[in-house]
Scaffold this motif. Structure first.
Motif, PDB file in Angstrom:
ATOM      1  N   ARG A 180     -29.844  40.623  21.263  1.00 34.97           N
ATOM      2  CA  ARG A 180     -28.975  41.364  20.351  1.00 34.97           C
ATOM      3  C   ARG A 180     -27.548  41.428  20.886  1.00 34.97           C
ATOM      4  N   ASN A 201     -31.311  33.805  16.372  1.00 35.93           N
ATOM      5  CA  ASN A 201     -29.956  33.986  15.842  1.00 35.93           C
ATOM      6  C   ASN A 201     -28.896  33.558  16.852  1.00 35.93           C
ATOM      7  N   VAL A 202     -29.203  33.729  18.130  1.00 34.43           N
ATOM      8  CA  VAL A 202     -28.272  33.298  19.178  1.00 34.43           C
ATOM      9  C   VAL A 202     -28.142  31.780  19.160  1.00 34.43           C
ATOM     10  N   ALA A 258     -25.904  30.884  16.341  1.00 35.91           N
ATOM     11  CA  ALA A 258     -24.506  31.174  16.678  1.00 35.91           C
ATOM     12  C   ALA A 258     -23.963  30.148  17.661  1.00 35.91           C
ATOM     13  N   GLN A 303     -25.693  38.139  20.476  1.00 33.75           N
ATOM     14  CA  GLN A 303     -25.139  37.945  19.135  1.00 33.75           C
ATOM     15  C   GLN A 303     -23.796  38.644  18.997  1.00 33.75           C
TER      16      GLN A 303
END
Length: 330
Positions: free
Chosen positions: A169, A208-209, A212, A172
């Motif tokens: 988290r 999600n990382v 990104a 991100q």
């Protein structure tokens, strides 16, 4: 004449009612901005830090119910990242609780540690925190928030260390808030590694990382040495070689295809790239479990076919291009 504060101490129930009323007003204003109870609108961390009266690293020492929809947390202050609490060792924070608990927010617990972005309650010795995830950050985000508070937009040489030490988290947040050109350049080896990492490492890195990281690699190709586009394509090709939802997330494949197409067209002369933008659901296997009914399955088939063909064409072009190199990619 009795002061308001002494009246509250003499009549704690009345004081709690007034506190609850203030909290209800704050909660109403916040919730009006939400699209739905369990879907939070995006708030950049920089905006949340700017709007917070206090940002504090601390631990929930005590949790008590305030009313059917709110709790009062006694936070033991570990470090002040923004604002001032007049040297207090603990502060009171009102948080959503009870009936306010929804999917995506399960309330706070005694012993929970983190970073709290909180708002001072008017005329009260207490603060308020919303249920929006941006207002509570993991302790691993401390350095990230310190830089955001300082107005830093690019972590530069600190970026690799920040990314390695943070959890998914916080990574991100760092990639969204602090990864400017200098940070991208410093973290490039790590970004390339994470982008091409197998799906088995998603729990360690963060899906999600990885997405990104792919975005930042595409940006870095506009800023970095001339050999980066080839290195980037080599990394992204490893992602595109995998099977959607079987050996790789369909979303990661969609992100990798978009980035690879952009890099190939801008930097390596692949004119066919970018003819059509594909989403994750275009890469879902043509199996009933990925589509709601036979009609949806039939409707998805044409775009799925075009998505698969586009990836195949890009990979075929890249295989030819890579073979032209006089030295292997590293």
């Amino acid at each position: 004449m009795t002061s308001r504060s002494s009246d509250t101490r003499a009549h704690p129930t009345a004081g709690r009612r007034r506190l609850s009323a203030l909290v209800a007003c704050l909660a109403f204003v916040f919730c009006c901005g939400q699209a739905a109870a369990t879907r939070f609108r995006h708030i950049p961390l920089g905006n949340a830090v700017r709007d917070a009266d206090v940002v504090v690293l601390g631990e929930v020492a005590v949790k008590e119910p305030l009313d059917p929809e709110h709790d009062v947390l006694v936070i033991k202050v570990g470090a002040m990242l923004k604002g001032d609490v007049a040297g207090k060792a603990t502060i009171r924070v009102v948080s959503p609780g009870g009936r306010r608990i929804v999917i995506g927010f399960d309330g706070f617990k005694e012993g929970q540690q983190g970073i709290w972005l909180i708002t001072k309650m008017k005329n009260r010795d207490a603060y308020y925190i919303t249920m929006h995830p941006v207002h509570f950050q993991p302790t691993t985000a401390q350095r990230i928030i310190e830089l955001v508070v300082a107005g830093t937009a690019d972590a530069g040489q600190e970026m690799p260390q920040i990314l390695r030490e943070a959890d998914g988290r916080a990574r991100q947040v760092a990639l969204a808030e602090l990864c400017g050109p200098a940070g991208r350049a410093a973290a490039l080896p790590l970004l390339l590694e994470w982008a091409a990492a197998p799906r088995e490492r998603d729990a360690e890195i963060g899906t999600n990382v990885r997405g990104a990281a792919i975005h930042h690699i595409a940006k870095a190709c506009d800023e970095a040495p001339a050999d980066l586009p080839r290195r980037a394509l080599a990394a992204l090709d490893r992602v595109l070689a995998r099977e959607p939802e079987k050996t790789e997330s369909a979303w990661v494949i969609a992100e990798a295809y978009a980035a690879a197409g952009t890099i190939a067209k801008k930097h390596l002369g692949y004119a066919e790239a970018g003819a059509e933008r594909f989403q994750a659901n275009d890469f879902y296997p043509l199996e009933p479990r990925y589509h709601s009914n036979p009609e949806a399955l039939r409707a998805a088939a044409p775009r799925h076919g075009r998505a698969v063909a586009a990836v195949k064409a890009l990979r075929g072009w890249w295989a030819t291009k890579a073979a032209e190199q006089t030295t292997p990619d590293k």
